[in-house]
Write an enzyme that holds these catalytic residues in place. Sequence first.
Site, PDB file in Angstrom:
ATOM      1  N   PHE A   1       5.326   4.263  -3.685  1.00 45.40           N
ATOM      2  CA  PHE A   1       5.328   4.328  -5.152  1.00 45.40           C
ATOM      3  C   PHE A   1       4.405   5.395  -5.721  1.00 45.40           C
ATOM      4  CE2 PHE A   1       1.525   1.660  -4.669  1.00 45.40           C
ATOM      5  CZ  PHE A   1       0.709   2.190  -5.653  1.00 45.40           C
TER       6      PHE A   1
ATOM      7  N   LYS B   1      15.644   6.745   0.299  1.00 44.73           N
ATOM      8  CA  LYS B   1      15.451   5.364  -0.179  1.00 44.73           C
ATOM      9  C   LYS B   1      14.066   5.370  -0.847  1.00 44.73           C
ATOM     10  CE  LYS B   1      13.621   1.848   0.180  1.00 44.73           C
ATOM     11  NZ  LYS B   1      12.712   1.320  -0.892  1.00 44.73           N
TER      12      LYS B   1
ATOM     13  N   GLU C   1      11.139   0.993  -4.709  1.00 44.67           N
ATOM     14  CA  GLU C   1      11.824   0.234  -5.761  1.00 44.67           C
ATOM     15  C   GLU C   1      10.951   0.075  -7.007  1.00 44.67           C
ATOM     16  OE1 GLU C   1      10.740  -0.553  -2.795  1.00 44.67           O
ATOM     17  OE2 GLU C   1      10.809  -2.697  -2.370  1.00 44.67           O
TER      18      GLU C   1
ATOM     19  N   SER D   1       2.541   1.878   3.580  1.00 45.14           N
ATOM     20  CA  SER D   1       1.399   1.184   4.174  1.00 45.14           C
ATOM     21  C   SER D   1       1.505   1.218   5.705  1.00 45.14           C
ATOM     22  CB  SER D   1       1.393  -0.267   3.697  1.00 45.14           C
ATOM     23  OG  SER D   1       2.643  -0.847   4.003  1.00 45.14           O
TER      24      SER D   1
ATOM     25  N   CYS E   1      -3.210   8.473  -1.091  1.00 49.35           N
ATOM     26  CA  CYS E   1      -3.544   8.235   0.319  1.00 49.35           C
ATOM     27  C   CYS E   1      -4.704   9.119   0.747  1.00 49.35           C
ATOM     28  CB  CYS E   1      -2.335   8.450   1.207  1.00 49.35           C
ATOM     29  SG  CYS E   1      -1.838  10.157   1.225  1.00 49.35           S
TER      30      CYS E   1
ATOM     31  N   GLU F   1      -7.976  -0.693   3.573  1.00 52.35           N
ATOM     32  CA  GLU F   1      -7.538   0.179   2.483  1.00 52.35           C
ATOM     33  C   GLU F   1      -7.537  -0.616   1.176  1.00 52.35           C
ATOM     34  OE1 GLU F   1      -3.362   1.573   2.479  1.00 52.35           O
ATOM     35  OE2 GLU F   1      -4.165   3.460   1.720  1.00 52.35           O
TER      36      GLU F   1
HETATM   37  P1  NAD Z   1       4.841   0.105   1.041  1.00 55.15           P
HETATM   38  O1  NAD Z   1       4.592   0.155   2.500  1.00 55.15           O
HETATM   39  O2  NAD Z   1       4.782  -1.205   0.352  1.00 55.15           O
HETATM   40  O3  NAD Z   1       6.319   0.679   0.708  1.00 55.15           O
HETATM   41  C1  NAD Z   1       6.703   1.988   1.083  1.00 55.15           C
HETATM   42  C2  NAD Z   1       8.212   2.036   1.216  1.00 55.15           C
HETATM   43  O4  NAD Z   1       8.615   1.232   2.321  1.00 55.15           O
HETATM   44  C3  NAD Z   1       8.988   1.506   0.023  1.00 55.15           C
HETATM   45  O5  NAD Z   1      10.123   2.314  -0.172  1.00 55.15           O
HETATM   46  C4  NAD Z   1       9.362   0.081   0.434  1.00 55.15           C
HETATM   47  O6  NAD Z   1      10.584  -0.327  -0.143  1.00 55.15           O
HETATM   48  C5  NAD Z   1       9.492   0.201   1.934  1.00 55.15           C
HETATM   49  N1  NAD Z   1       9.014  -0.959   2.688  1.00 55.15           N
HETATM   50  C6  NAD Z   1       8.018  -1.816   2.360  1.00 55.15           C
HETATM   51  N2  NAD Z   1       7.796  -2.700   3.354  1.00 55.15           N
HETATM   52  C7  NAD Z   1       8.665  -2.383   4.348  1.00 55.15           C
HETATM   53  C8  NAD Z   1       8.923  -2.933   5.641  1.00 55.15           C
HETATM   54  N3  NAD Z   1       8.233  -3.962   6.106  1.00 55.15           N
HETATM   55  N4  NAD Z   1       9.898  -2.363   6.380  1.00 55.15           N
HETATM   56  C9  NAD Z   1      10.572  -1.306   5.923  1.00 55.15           C
HETATM   57  N5  NAD Z   1      10.379  -0.745   4.706  1.00 55.15           N
HETATM   58  C10 NAD Z   1       9.432  -1.275   3.927  1.00 55.15           C
HETATM   59  O7  NAD Z   1       3.857   1.172   0.367  1.00 55.15           O
HETATM   60  P2  NAD Z   1       3.560   1.416  -1.181  1.00 55.15           P
HETATM   61  O8  NAD Z   1       2.768   0.277  -1.719  1.00 55.15           O
HETATM   62  O9  NAD Z   1       4.802   1.825  -1.883  1.00 55.15           O
HETATM   63  O10 NAD Z   1       2.638   2.728  -1.080  1.00 55.15           O
HETATM   64  C11 NAD Z   1       1.252   2.682  -0.857  1.00 55.15           C
HETATM   65  C12 NAD Z   1       0.922   2.920   0.605  1.00 55.15           C
HETATM   66  O11 NAD Z   1       1.452   4.174   1.030  1.00 55.15           O
HETATM   67  C13 NAD Z   1      -0.577   3.014   0.855  1.00 55.15           C
HETATM   68  O12 NAD Z   1      -0.887   2.324   2.033  1.00 55.15           O
HETATM   69  C14 NAD Z   1      -0.824   4.505   1.006  1.00 55.15           C
HETATM   70  O13 NAD Z   1      -1.968   4.846   1.768  1.00 55.15           O
HETATM   71  C15 NAD Z   1       0.430   4.918   1.696  1.00 55.15           C
HETATM   72  N6  NAD Z   1       0.660   6.343   1.541  1.00 55.15           N
HETATM   73  C16 NAD Z   1       0.426   7.135   2.623  1.00 55.15           C
HETATM   74  C17 NAD Z   1       0.597   8.501   2.531  1.00 55.15           C
HETATM   75  C18 NAD Z   1       0.321   9.378   3.705  1.00 55.15           C
HETATM   76  O14 NAD Z   1       0.689  10.551   3.675  1.00 55.15           O
HETATM   77  N7  NAD Z   1      -0.301   8.885   4.763  1.00 55.15           N
HETATM   78  C19 NAD Z   1       1.023   9.065   1.320  1.00 55.15           C
HETATM   79  C20 NAD Z   1       1.258   8.218   0.236  1.00 55.15           C
HETATM   80  C21 NAD Z   1       1.079   6.858   0.368  1.00 55.15           C
END
Ligand code: NAD
Length: 488
Positions: free
Chosen positions: A154, A178, A181, A231, A286, A387
């Site tokens: 997000f 994808k 959401e 994450s 991140c 985190e």
């Molecule tokens: P999230 O893991 O909740 O969701 C990310 C995406 O994965 C979404 O599209 C979601 O629909 C999907 N998703 C969620 N759980 C899933 C699962 N179990 N299996 C498959 N798909 C799943 O993350 P968020 O809250 O949207 O974003 C924040 C996180 O992203 C933080 O941990 C942040 O550090 C990380 N992030 C990392 C980087 C990087 O480059 N390392 C960059 C941006 C964000």
Amino acid sequence: MSVSAPPRLRNFIDGTWHAPAGAEYLPVVNPATARPLAEVPLSPRDELHSAVVAASRAFRQWRFVPANDRAQFLYRFKAGLESRLDELARTITDECGKTLAEATAEIRRGIENVEVACGIPSLLQGWNNEQITPGIDEHCFRQPVGVVTAITPFNFPVMIPLWFLPYAIACGNCFILKPSEKVPRSSVLLFELLEQTGLPAGVAQLLHGGREVVEGLIDHPGVAAVSFVGSTAAARQVYARGAAHGKRVQCQGGAKNPVVILPDAELDQTTQIVADSAFGCAGQRCLAASLAITVGEARQPFREAISAAAHTRRVGYGAAAGVQMGPVISAHSRERITGLIDAGCRAGARPLVDGRTRRAEGDDEGFFLCPTVLDEVDPTAEIARTEVFGPVLSLLHADDLGEAIALINQAEYGNMASLFTRSGGAARRFRAEVEAGNIGINIGVAAPMAYFPFSGAKASFLGDLHAQGRHGVEFYTQTKVVVERWPG
Ligand code: NAD
């Protein structure tokens, strides 16, 4: 006065926009007001199958379009992004919460990736040797891998999809996004702009949904490669699932970024940079600084300066003039973060600035949490290790640089670490010994330019080839070696 229902978002599949049959919908909410902006479909399996079938069909021709011709669509896409930059920025602010300046900066970093991918004729070049043995030559080509997908988080609704999309299609693949959401409207705008470039149907598709759609994409035999950002817990699941199918997978995960402040650091500049890193985008980057480790005599002056910076940061609706920090993404996220602060305080941390008790400017319904600075944090406490992904900076202390580096290297994550100093020797030691993929020297958010890899390490990254630049091109292509002899 009638209140109209929020619009229902549609998928972009095989060159047309349509609502998936039988889908459930989730609300998309403005985190600054808690008011609904739209409804996003959770696409069923049939829908993702249609997307993969359309992409596989398009791939048969797209892979043979000359790279320079493929790049022309990206030049048009860049022009479209520039022309609707303000609208895109406003869309990001409304659904993600960051300020307009932050949203604009994010779009600029995204456009940079489109620009780099426009160089695809050079980036795709292989290599060759004439006369490896008398009469025989050998060549190495790069070819697209097929249908590829990216799952995005997000916090950067435009930039992160653009870490993948431009390289994937420039290399000759067909691409399915994808998006998160929580922030799907920005992706809808991106795909409206792509549609206007005249890109052939099926080359780039937008598929809304949640975890089930992600799992369906990973499992689908028609999908060759999976890019994921989110994450670490989800990254691990995606990586394991993709690897079990023998697919190419790159997963960027969570982070816990430390910054080290040496006594010789320039205090005013360092404080401003660290405050922007920790509290910019409400700490939801991140690459946000989450731990500040002061060394020796840096402790007291930095403690005072960062507290003043946190205390005076203006928090409110990201579209309002003068606001420096918006809300966090959801009520759930705010509860999770305040829970972590509560637990940190129970474990001995002392709040120098307590964001839980300060009110933001603007709408009381929004998911605001003001900047927090915690002192005397126990390095083994949860708040120091996990985190937070919110505007919270924990202060730790070390007697010397070696102790600070040891504190950093015992951490699970390795996305970024930064050092603030005037000493070249200290900087050199830091960059050599610290176990993190992105290093900043007097830089608070060490975000690589698009022509460098976004180089997370340890629990912040699973895979070998990262997003962006040459790594992106290598991830999205398969090498093919040809050894040839011609009679006569
Ligand atoms: P999230 O893991 O909740 O969701 C990310 C995406 O994965 C979404 O599209 C979601 O629909 C999907 N998703 C969620 N759980 C899933 C699962 N179990 N299996 C498959 N798909 C799943 O993350 P968020 O809250 O949207 O974003 C924040 C996180 O992203 C933080 O941990 C942040 O550090 C990380 N992030 C990392 C980087 C990087 O480059 N390392 C960059 C941006 C964000």
